[in-house]
Structures are given as structure tokens and as C-alpha cells.
Design an enzyme around this catalytic site. Sequence first.
Site, PDB file in Angstrom:
ATOM      1  N   HIS A 230       0.835  -1.190   0.000  1.00 19.06           N
ATOM      2  CA  HIS A 230       0.000   0.000   0.000  1.00 19.06           C
ATOM      3  C   HIS A 230       0.877   1.250   0.000  1.00 19.06           C
ATOM      4  O   HIS A 230       0.673   2.179  -0.748  1.00 19.06           O
ATOM      5  CB  HIS A 230      -0.905  -0.038   1.223  1.00 19.06           C
ATOM      6  CG  HIS A 230      -1.861   1.084   1.298  1.00 19.06           C
ATOM      7  ND1 HIS A 230      -1.546   2.288   1.872  1.00 19.06           N
ATOM      8  CD2 HIS A 230      -3.128   1.197   0.858  1.00 19.06           C
ATOM      9  CE1 HIS A 230      -2.589   3.087   1.783  1.00 19.06           C
ATOM     10  NE2 HIS A 230      -3.552   2.457   1.167  1.00 19.06           N
ATOM     11  N   HIS A 231       1.882   1.256   0.864  1.00 16.07           N
ATOM     12  CA  HIS A 231       2.890   2.310   0.812  1.00 16.07           C
ATOM     13  C   HIS A 231       4.186   1.823   1.432  1.00 16.07           C
ATOM     14  O   HIS A 231       4.210   0.814   2.132  1.00 16.07           O
ATOM     15  CB  HIS A 231       2.418   3.609   1.494  1.00 16.07           C
ATOM     16  CG  HIS A 231       2.440   3.571   2.984  1.00 16.07           C
ATOM     17  ND1 HIS A 231       1.321   3.702   3.768  1.00 16.07           N
ATOM     18  CD2 HIS A 231       3.461   3.415   3.863  1.00 16.07           C
ATOM     19  CE1 HIS A 231       1.653   3.626   5.028  1.00 16.07           C
ATOM     20  NE2 HIS A 231       2.947   3.441   5.135  1.00 16.07           N
TER      21      HIS A 231
ATOM     22  N   GLN B 105       9.833   0.818   6.072  1.00 14.31           N
ATOM     23  CA  GLN B 105       8.508   0.388   6.529  1.00 14.31           C
ATOM     24  C   GLN B 105       7.639   0.099   5.314  1.00 14.31           C
ATOM     25  O   GLN B 105       7.522   0.948   4.418  1.00 14.31           O
ATOM     26  CB  GLN B 105       7.847   1.496   7.356  1.00 14.31           C
ATOM     27  CG  GLN B 105       6.463   1.136   7.875  1.00 14.31           C
ATOM     28  CD  GLN B 105       5.732   2.358   8.433  1.00 14.31           C
ATOM     29  OE1 GLN B 105       5.505   3.343   7.749  1.00 14.31           O
ATOM     30  NE2 GLN B 105       5.373   2.279   9.703  1.00 14.31           N
TER      31      GLN B 105
ATOM     32  N   HIS C  54       3.754  -1.085   4.249  1.00 20.60           N
ATOM     33  CA  HIS C  54       2.367  -1.343   4.639  1.00 20.60           C
ATOM     34  C   HIS C  54       1.797  -2.326   3.618  1.00 20.60           C
ATOM     35  O   HIS C  54       1.585  -1.968   2.462  1.00 20.60           O
ATOM     36  CB  HIS C  54       1.600  -0.021   4.638  1.00 20.60           C
ATOM     37  CG  HIS C  54       0.132  -0.148   4.916  1.00 20.60           C
ATOM     38  ND1 HIS C  54      -0.715   0.941   4.894  1.00 20.60           N
ATOM     39  CD2 HIS C  54      -0.640  -1.196   5.239  1.00 20.60           C
ATOM     40  CE1 HIS C  54      -1.950   0.545   5.173  1.00 20.60           C
ATOM     41  NE2 HIS C  54      -1.931  -0.755   5.371  1.00 20.60           N
TER      42      HIS C  54
ATOM     43  N   HIS D 149      -0.049  14.355   4.128  1.00 18.88           N
ATOM     44  CA  HIS D 149      -0.472  13.147   4.851  1.00 18.88           C
ATOM     45  C   HIS D 149      -1.648  13.465   5.772  1.00 18.88           C
ATOM     46  O   HIS D 149      -1.542  14.330   6.637  1.00 18.88           O
ATOM     47  CB  HIS D 149       0.670  12.558   5.678  1.00 18.88           C
ATOM     48  CG  HIS D 149       0.253  11.366   6.498  1.00 18.88           C
ATOM     49  ND1 HIS D 149      -0.163  10.192   5.919  1.00 18.88           N
ATOM     50  CD2 HIS D 149       0.159  11.181   7.827  1.00 18.88           C
ATOM     51  CE1 HIS D 149      -0.490   9.328   6.872  1.00 18.88           C
ATOM     52  NE2 HIS D 149      -0.297   9.902   8.045  1.00 18.88           N
TER      53      HIS D 149
ATOM     54  N   HIS E 135      -5.367  11.041   7.328  1.00 18.19           N
ATOM     55  CA  HIS E 135      -6.085   9.777   7.181  1.00 18.19           C
ATOM     56  C   HIS E 135      -7.300  10.045   6.290  1.00 18.19           C
ATOM     57  O   HIS E 135      -7.195  10.848   5.362  1.00 18.19           O
ATOM     58  CB  HIS E 135      -6.422   9.197   8.555  1.00 18.19           C
ATOM     59  CG  HIS E 135      -5.190   8.887   9.375  1.00 18.19           C
ATOM     60  ND1 HIS E 135      -5.219   8.586  10.710  1.00 18.19           N
ATOM     61  CD2 HIS E 135      -3.885   8.845   9.018  1.00 18.19           C
ATOM     62  CE1 HIS E 135      -3.985   8.359  11.136  1.00 18.19           C
ATOM     63  NE2 HIS E 135      -3.162   8.520  10.129  1.00 18.19           N
TER      64      HIS E 135
ATOM     65  N   MET F  60      -4.742  12.727  11.119  1.00 22.38           N
ATOM     66  CA  MET F  60      -3.439  13.393  11.127  1.00 22.38           C
ATOM     67  C   MET F  60      -3.490  14.511  10.107  1.00 22.38           C
ATOM     68  O   MET F  60      -4.222  14.423   9.119  1.00 22.38           O
ATOM     69  CB  MET F  60      -2.323  12.424  10.755  1.00 22.38           C
ATOM     70  CG  MET F  60      -1.949  11.491  11.864  1.00 22.38           C
ATOM     71  SD  MET F  60      -0.278  10.885  11.630  1.00 22.38           S
ATOM     72  CE  MET F  60      -0.129   9.904  13.118  1.00 22.38           C
TER      73      MET F  60
END
Length: 340
Positions: A72-73, A148, A150, A217, A219, A292
Site C-alpha cells: 500500500h505504501h 517500513q 504497509h 499526509h 487519514h 493526522m
Amino acid sequence: MKSCNSFLPLFIALAVLSRSVFCYEIDTYDFLMPNVWPNKDEVYLCTPIRIAPQKNFYVVGFKPNATMHTAHHMLLYGCSEPGSNDSVWSCGEMQSNELDSHYNTASPCASGSQIVYAWARDAPRLQLPKDVGFLIGHDSSIKYLVLQVHYMTKFPAGKTDNSGVFLEYTTTKMPRQAGVFLLGTSGVIAPHGIEHMETACTINEDKVIHPFAFRPHTHSLGTQVTGYVVRRSEKGDTWQVLGSKNPQLPQMFYPVVNTSPIMKNDVLAARCVMNNTHYHTVQIGPTNNDEMCNFYLMYWVENDTPLSQKYCFSAGPPYYYWNRAPEAFDRIPDMDVNIL
Ligand SMILES: *[C@@H]1O[C@H](CO)[C@@H](O)[C@H](O)[C@H]1NC(C)=O
Ligand SMILES: *[C@@H]1O[C@H](CO)[C@@H](O)[C@H](O)[C@H]1NC(C)=O
Ligand SMILES: *[C@@H]1O[C@H](CO)[C@@H](O)[C@H](O)[C@H]1NC(C)=O
């Protein structure tokens, strides 16, 4: 869990590029997930590399090795200390404190966290501008990089993944160092309506910074994220847009729309427009039920170090708006620019 300190670099000289008045070698480091098994839907996994501590490296490009069907990212964090000593751990920003049966849970960094790269849906390779590099290693607070990813869905038993980034780097000193400045807010969003979340900070350091990329960024409630530089004078404030994006589009780094240098006493500001479609209050926080509001600004400095100030956070609504800020701004943009 085994511990995992691999070292940059592997000394594979790939190319000698002539990018300006001087030539330098670009090497590539394959920073990939070590055959991980995404053990549930929506899991965030992290893996670290320790940077050889006695040397300086400049990261000049990021070539993603992932597909949107799987990932996803991806985010690349620079850390002073990694969140865990495991070779892989579960590191979701949006996870609640539920226990993971397969991987230990920790944040990406234990200290000195900053984002250096982000990838989402189809984003192509990010090449920094000419002669610009992220300094990591000896003379940098970045001693580790943490990748990281996702993952979208749980993998079938036995199937593993190697998504990641090919890091293009050089040991030649780059005359321009890259940095990231993060603007954001705290605060709450009242039920059922539009809210503006705003922040602004005056640059106090005597440096000239050249913006070149930004990343929004939020949500799910964000509809627009805009960053500005505010030039102040006796005739009043001039608000110049750095970048504006619908955060429901891929949250990657986009080119800024205005690359004019930013100097001491200029103000960096950001606004997120939130559409709270719920009948309850939503607050800023880490989980999927929270929100966020972030605007990342990537910039370079010439023959200088990046700003020591890396963050600009306000209390957000209902306590902070630009029209209540101590700077007494004028000509505050009330309509949101339509640059997508
Ligand atoms: C990433 O690169 C490796 C080899 O370098 C390759 O085997 C793998 O399939 C790639 N993964 C994705 C998701 O592209
Ligand atoms: C990792 O190991 C080092 C050295 O043993 C220790 O100081 C550090 O606290 C550990 N980090 C974590 C997150 O456990
Ligand atoms: C807010 O969201 C609602 C529901 O999706 C939509 O009808 C409305 O047009 C949105 N308002 C704005 C200003 O985007």
C-alpha cells in the site's frame, strides 16, 4: 529474534556519472524486506540497516522495487536508534496496541526519527536534484535507515516478500545536503462539518533553504493539504503556495510549485482541510479512527547543514488558527487554492 546489522556499502560500483563540474561514483544498495511473511491484512513491517558509523554517505536517489498489488505504501525513516533490534518487526502507525503473534511490535525509530522517502501507488523513482544528497552516517544524526512497508493483505502460507528500495548513494561529498521539515497539528475536529487545521513557524536559523518536493499526509477525512511560505514585510504578508494536494491521492513526494529560496524570518505554514462526515468528534492521533494533518517539505542547502529545526507543530483546533497566531498574520488565504 535474531539481530541484524548489515553495513552499507557493498562496494558495487555501478556507474560513473558526470552530473556537474565534478564526477562521482554512484553505488546501489538493495534495501529490501528479508523474505518477510505478511501475517495479516494491513500489517506494517519494518526492517533496519545500520550505516557504517565512521563514514559519510550521500543518498541521491530512491528506486522503488514494489507493486501496488502487494504494498500500500513504503516509508524510509532515518533514525538515531531503530525501534527494535529485530531483523523485522511490526511497526504500524495506525495499529492499536493489539499484540502480534508473529513479529514484535515497536515504532520505526526509538530516537531521532525523520522521514527521508515515501512511495505509494505507481510512484516512479525519486531522483534528488543535481548535487543534492541526504547525508547519513558519521556526520549525520541518521545512523540507521528503517524501511517500513504497509502490506495490503495477508500472504498465503509459504509465500514471502522482498519489496523495498534500491538506494543510490555516493561517498563523494555533495555540495548540497537534503533535509525534510515536517509541519503538523494536534487538535480535534468537530462533528459533521469542515475544519481547518493550521500551523506556522518562523525560521530563526540563518540559512537559505531551497524547497523542491512536498508530501501531504492525512487519514480518511482530509480533502486538501496546502503548504505556504509567508514573506513578511511592512506592506503586509505575502502567502506563496509551496504545494497543494488532495491527500486521498497517493501520498508521495511531489515537486513544489515554487522553488524560491526561503530565508531567516520567513514563515513556513500548512493547512489541512478536513471534512468530518461522522457525527462524533475526531481527534489527532495514531490509529485509523484518529486523524493526522501533516505537510512534509523536502529542501536542500548549499555548503551548509540542514535546519536543526525539523518540526513545526501547533495545538490545532479549537486552540490555534492562523488568525490567532502570535505573529499577527494578515492577508490570510481564506479560500483554498485549487492546485491539484
Ligand atoms: C525486488 O527485487 C528482487 C531482486 O532484486 C526481485 O526478486 C523481486 O521480485 C522484486 N520485488 C518486487 C515486488 O518487485
Ligand atoms: C538494542 O541493543 C542495544 C545494545 O544492546 C541496546 O542498547 C538498545 O536499547 C536495544 N534497542 C532496543 C529497541 O531494544
Ligand atoms: C463533505 O463530505 C460530504 C459527504 O461525503 C459531501 O457530501 C460534502 O460535499 C463534503 N464537503 C466538502 C466541502 O467537501
